[in-house]
Design an enzyme around this catalytic site. Sequence first.
Site, PDB file in Angstrom:
ATOM      1  N   HIS A 161      65.396  44.744  22.060  1.00 20.57           N
ATOM      2  CA  HIS A 161      66.388  45.433  21.229  1.00 20.57           C
ATOM      3  C   HIS A 161      65.939  45.327  19.769  1.00 20.57           C
ATOM      4  CE1 HIS A 161      69.406  44.809  24.670  1.00 20.57           C
ATOM      5  NE2 HIS A 161      69.094  46.089  24.597  1.00 20.57           N
ATOM      6  N   GLU A 166      67.210  42.866  17.114  1.00 18.97           N
ATOM      7  CA  GLU A 166      67.095  41.437  17.397  1.00 18.97           C
ATOM      8  C   GLU A 166      65.706  40.932  17.009  1.00 18.97           C
ATOM      9  OE1 GLU A 166      68.134  41.432  21.556  1.00 18.97           O
ATOM     10  OE2 GLU A 166      70.101  42.280  21.131  1.00 18.97           O
ATOM     11  N   HIS A 223      66.789  37.526  23.677  1.00 18.74           N
ATOM     12  CA  HIS A 223      67.785  38.425  23.097  1.00 18.74           C
ATOM     13  C   HIS A 223      68.691  37.630  22.155  1.00 18.74           C
ATOM     14  CE1 HIS A 223      67.361  42.129  25.614  1.00 18.74           C
ATOM     15  NE2 HIS A 223      66.855  41.297  26.505  1.00 18.74           N
ATOM     16  N   GLU A 244      69.705  34.317  25.482  1.00 15.70           N
ATOM     17  CA  GLU A 244      70.452  34.952  24.391  1.00 15.70           C
ATOM     18  C   GLU A 244      70.597  33.944  23.251  1.00 15.70           C
ATOM     19  OE1 GLU A 244      72.135  37.818  23.668  1.00 15.70           O
ATOM     20  OE2 GLU A 244      71.888  39.006  25.506  1.00 15.70           O
TER      21      GLU A 244
END
Length: 229
Positions: free
Chosen positions: A41, A44, A150, A203
């Site tokens: 992404h 990020e 992420h 994450e």
Amino acid sequence: MARRTAINLDLIEYGRSVHGAPLLWLPPRERCDLLIVAGIHGEEPETTVTLSRAVRSCEATELAPDIGIIFCANPDGVALGTRGNANGVDLNRNFPAANWQSDPSSCRWHADEEEALPIGTGPAAASEPESQALLALLETTAPAQVLTLHGPLACVDDPEHSPLARWIADQTGLPLVGEIGYETPGSMGTWAAERELTWITWEFPPHGIEPLSKSYVPLLKSIITGASP
Ligand SMILES: [Zn+2]
């Protein structure tokens, strides 16, 4: 601590982005057991910087021989500051899982806000060159497990609770979960689960590069030097 610059790494091109940027990876010296992927992404970039610093804090000989590394799977998104690629497609909703759907997905600018913004999933599953290149790389290298980086949901997601996922959760204090809490049709993790491929999603918490670098570069260095499970 020995340091070197990324420019000296023997990065190999595995594809091209929509805008023609090279998609690069650092291949393992031997068969690929673990593939680590950051920058899926584009908003990020902390994942790319942290992983790059971990690699650049190692001597080449320290790197485990069976780990492949992608610093940035979505270079156009990072350049544009967008979650999706240059076509506005969320690559993590563009994988050919059985539940891929053409309806737009949604995303948030901030995890603690309700506003959900639409984001495309592509005109078809695996429609995007970044997805196609990553799928081809997964096909040819056949890693036993994949670790994707992420943010900012602050958890470790692995339905299998594999040893590496448990280790990351232990080391970071982040909760180990089996699902992210909402539907993710066409996600890479869903695609991997259909193939019984171990897929760990780390994450990062909603912190800036500075604190993430301090806390996570040492952990990533342990992983890429083979000191973790
Ligand atoms: Zn993400």
